[in-house]
Every structure is written in structure tokens, then in C-alpha cells.
Design a protein around this motif. Structure first.
Motif, short mmCIF file in Angstrom:
data_model
loop_
_atom_site.label_atom_id
_atom_site.label_comp_id
_atom_site.label_asym_id
_atom_site.label_seq_id
_atom_site.Cartn_x
_atom_site.Cartn_y
_atom_site.Cartn_z
N LEU A 171 0.79 -1.22 0.10
CA LEU A 171 0.09 0.00 0.05
C LEU A 171 0.84 0.98 -0.02
O LEU A 171 0.66 2.13 -0.69
CB LEU A 171 -1.00 -0.10 1.09
N ARG A 172 1.83 1.20 0.81
CA ARG A 172 2.74 2.41 0.82
C ARG A 172 3.30 2.75 -0.54
O ARG A 172 3.42 3.62 -0.79
CB ARG A 172 3.98 2.24 1.91
N GLY A 173 4.01 1.54 -1.24
CA GLY A 173 4.40 1.64 -2.47
C GLY A 173 3.48 2.27 -3.50
O GLY A 173 3.87 3.12 -4.33
N TYR A 174 2.11 1.74 -3.53
CA TYR A 174 1.14 2.22 -4.38
C TYR A 174 0.92 3.81 -4.03
O TYR A 174 0.75 4.35 -4.97
CB TYR A 174 0.00 1.29 -4.16
N ILE A 175 0.56 4.07 -3.13
CA ILE A 175 0.51 5.48 -2.60
C ILE A 175 1.40 6.55 -3.04
O ILE A 175 1.54 7.40 -3.84
CB ILE A 175 0.08 5.65 -1.07
N GLN A 176 2.67 5.96 -2.97
CA GLN A 176 4.07 6.76 -3.30
C GLN A 176 4.10 7.08 -4.72
O GLN A 176 4.57 7.86 -5.52
CB GLN A 176 5.53 6.16 -2.76
N THR A 177 3.84 5.86 -5.41
CA THR A 177 3.85 5.88 -7.08
C THR A 177 2.58 6.84 -7.62
O THR A 177 2.58 7.43 -8.17
CB THR A 177 3.48 4.57 -7.49
#
Length: 184
Positions: A171-177
Motif C-alpha cells: 500500500l505504501r508503494g502504491y501511494i508513493q507511486t
């Protein structure tokens, strides 16, 4: 304490926008990553419902005891309970889907939409009524007393803090992207 709660609200708003996008995609007949949606709901359950809302309840209860009339509203804690029920319903629907059990698309869309709407109305209520009331009324000494009371409940945000918590890594990676925001 109040800036911490306000910062949490900014992060919650990011996640609610993510959920809005997902239910809109579903309504448009597109596919979505149900695991990601479940991660958002799990974050809301693990952090928001077990740290953020209890802190708000402690602070508001302190306010009620110290400053408010006896007939003051209990709306805040009532809404927190309703949000727990809504997230439980949504999580159950998502778990059915992730376990390959057929669920009507409309049910998921309705559950998502209802959850997001309820969360947004709750945030608005707190930001327009509760937070200004606390800011206007509470003294530095009050906040100090509350902080010592809340110290047991203060946990680092597992998604938006700068820690090495890997629970919400996807989820963190998705939000950062996808979402151009800072995660702290």
C-alpha cells in the motif's frame, strides 16, 4: 496532540480518495486490486480504529469532564462505533471476494461508497466542530495532562510514519507511486 490528529486526517483523506477511485472503477466495469483495497481497510482498522479514534475519545472525554455541560453530545464516540461496524462489514465483503466467493459487484460498491461517505462526514464533523472547540478551550496544561494519559495509546502510524514497518509495504508503494504526497 491536536496537530497529530489533524495530520492523521490528511492521511485518512488520501486513503479515502484511493477507495473512491476504486469504487468508481468498479462502477465503470473496470477491475481493481482487491488486495490493495483490503490493505486500506486493514490499515483503517489497525491504526485508525485502535489508535487514532481512541485518542480522540480520550481527548474529547477529558474536554467533556472539564469544560462541557452534562448534556453534551456523545456523537463522537457513537460515530467511532458506527465506523467500526462499517469497516467490519466492508472487510467481510472483501474477504469473501479474496476467497473466491461470488459477491454482487453492487454490494461491494455500496459497501465502499457507504464507508467512504461515513468516514468523510465524520472527518468533516471533527474538523469543523470538535477540533476548533478543543483548540479554543484547552490550555497547554490540559494538553500535557492528556498526552501523559494517552502515552500508552500513542503508536507510530504503520503506513505514513518513517519506520521500517513492512505490514503495509504494498500500500505504501502504491501511494508513493500514484498519490504525489509525502508519507510523513
Amino acid at each position: 496532540m491536536l496537530p497529530r490528529l489533524q495530520n492523521d486526517h490528511k492521511h485518512i483523506a488520501v486513503l479515502l480518495n484511493l477507495l473512491k477511485g476504486k469504487y468508481q472503477k468498479l462502477a465503470d466495469g473496470e477491475s481493481v486490486n482487491f488486495g490493495l483495497v483490503r490493505d486500506v481497510v486493514e490499515y483503517m482498522q489497525s491504526y485508525t480504529e485502535h489508535s487514532h479514534h481512541p485518542l480522540e475519545d480520550i481527548i474529547y472525554d477529558y474536554y467533556l469532564e472539564r469544560f462541557a455541560r452534562k448534556d453534551a453530545t456523545k456523537r463522537l464516540s457513537q460515530e467511532h462505533h458506527k465506523l467500526v461496524e462499517a469497516s467490519t462489514t466492508l472487510a467481510a465483503t472483501l474477504n469473501l471476494i479474496l476467497n473466491d466467493i461470488v459477491v454482487a459487484k453492487e454490494k461491494l460498491i455500496d459497501d465502499l461508497k457507504s464507508y467512504v461517505t461515513m468516514q468523510e462526514e465524520h472527518l468533516r464533523y471533527e474538523e469543523e466542530h470538535i477540533f476548533p472547540l478543543l483548540e479554543k478551550t484547552m490550555t497547554a496544561e490540559d494538553w500535557q495532562k492528556i498526552e501523559s494519559t494517552c502515552s500508552e495509546r500513542l503508536v507510530d502510524d504503520p503506513l505514513f510514519a518513517n519506520g521500517d514497518d513492512i505490514v503495509f509495504e504494498e500500500l505504501r508503494g502504491y501511494i508513493q507511486t500514484v498519490e504525489p504526497i509525502s508519507l510523513n
